[in-house]
Design an enzyme around this catalytic site. Structure first.
Site, short mmCIF file in Angstrom:
data_model
loop_
_atom_site.label_atom_id
_atom_site.label_comp_id
_atom_site.label_asym_id
_atom_site.label_seq_id
_atom_site.Cartn_x
_atom_site.Cartn_y
_atom_site.Cartn_z
N HIS A 55 27.99 -8.52 22.41
CA HIS A 55 27.31 -8.40 21.13
C HIS A 55 27.38 -6.99 20.55
O HIS A 55 27.05 -6.80 19.38
CB HIS A 55 25.85 -8.82 21.27
CG HIS A 55 25.69 -10.27 21.65
ND1 HIS A 55 26.11 -11.30 20.85
CD2 HIS A 55 25.16 -10.84 22.76
CE1 HIS A 55 25.85 -12.46 21.44
NE2 HIS A 55 25.28 -12.20 22.61
N GLU A 163 22.25 -19.73 30.20
CA GLU A 163 21.81 -19.78 28.80
C GLU A 163 22.16 -21.08 28.11
O GLU A 163 22.27 -21.12 26.88
CB GLU A 163 22.39 -18.59 28.04
CG GLU A 163 23.87 -18.36 28.21
CD GLU A 163 24.34 -17.05 27.60
OE1 GLU A 163 23.57 -16.40 26.87
OE2 GLU A 163 25.49 -16.66 27.84
N ASP A 189 19.42 -17.85 23.90
CA ASP A 189 20.49 -18.83 23.73
C ASP A 189 20.05 -20.21 24.21
O ASP A 189 20.40 -21.23 23.61
CB ASP A 189 21.73 -18.39 24.50
CG ASP A 189 22.57 -17.39 23.72
OD1 ASP A 189 23.22 -17.81 22.75
OD2 ASP A 189 22.56 -16.21 24.07
#
Length: 277
Positions: A55, A163, A189
């Site tokens: 990210h 996740e 997530d």
């Protein structure tokens, strides 16, 4: 190969050492392309950093500079790779990361492939990490290769992110993979995939996380919990709740969140009244 004497300080995996001492360990997720922020994390007394190449808006070249900063302040640095591609895992370890955090692992086969990519093949094991003596990890071909490769296998940390509902369903087969060091809870997530966007405290999400924690503790695999509270008091309560369940590793949020919160607090303190009343 003869080891050449150098002035380079050997890396120490402070996470493994801290766990062996029974300590609770914490570290931030670093998403800003800044070696200086890594130094600040070390100066603040954190135990590890999790450099986020999934990210974060940077590539391996920048991550290497961040790894150098971690070396300089004695922080154990893991890199969150963008996906499960073995070559990515090998490259960040060759660059000097002491571990990897791998996203969206959903079954035992994926977990096994991740562990294999992070380990050299030795003693008939299943490791598939490429053997190259001339890497930053081995201090540019100045380390004795047999000794280095064995120490690398002993030190490397492999954490997989849980996740997705599939990962929760398959948690037993994931945890059975040898040399898997930890499962990192990915509640954000997970909540999204379960149909509860942003609701990390939703009862169904929490029930799934509880299942992962219970199974991991039965297997003796470490759990890395994410702390989401926006204030120190709330974070302390979160940490105490997880620690009471035997969790010893904590991700305390991203550098972005920490910086923005500090800026907002300073802005609020200044106020808008020119007379300060």
């Amino acid at each position: 190969m003869m080891r050449i004497s150098t002035m380079v300080k050997p890396r120490t995996n402070t996470v493994r050492a801290g766990l062996a001492e029974g300590r609770l360990l914490a570290g931030p997720v670093m998403q800003v392309a800044s070696p200086e922020l890594i130094e600040m994390a070390g100066a603040a007394g954190f135990d590890f950093v999790w450099i986020d190449c999934e990210h974060g808006a940077f590539h391996l070249e920048t991550a290497v500079h961040m790894l150098r900063a971690a070396d300089a302040v004695g922080l154990t640095a893991l890199v969150r790779v963008p996906d499960q591609t073995p070559s990515l895992i090998m490259r960040v370890l060759d660059a000097g990361a002491q571990g990897v955090v791998v996203p969206n692992v959903s079954d035992g086969a994926q977990a096994q492939a991740v562990v294999d990519a992070a380990r050299y093949r030795q003693d008939g094991g299943s490791g598939r990490r490429g053997a190259c003596p001339g890497t930053r990890a081995s201090w540019h071909q100045t380390e004795d290769w047999p000794a280095f490769s064995r120490q690398a296998n002993a030190d490397v940390l492999v954490w997989v992110l849980i996740e997705s509902p599939a990962a929760v369903r398959n948690i037993d087969e994931i945890l059975q993979v040898p040399h898997l060091d930890g499962v990192a809870l990915g509640p954000f997530d997970l909540a999204h995939d379960m149909g509860f966007p942003g609701e990390v405290d939703h009862p169904e999400v929490q029930a799934s996380l509880d299942e992962v924690v219970n199974r991991a503790q039965e297997r003796g695999v470490e759990v890395i919990a994410s702390l989401f509270s926006p204030d120190p008091q709330g974070m302390a309560r979160e940490r105490a709740r997880w620690a009471a369940r035997g969790i010893r590793l904590f991700s305390i949020g991203s550098d972005r969140r920490l910086i923005v919160r500090a800026m907002r607090e300073r802005r609020a303190a200044i106020g808008t009244d020119p007379e300060g009343t």
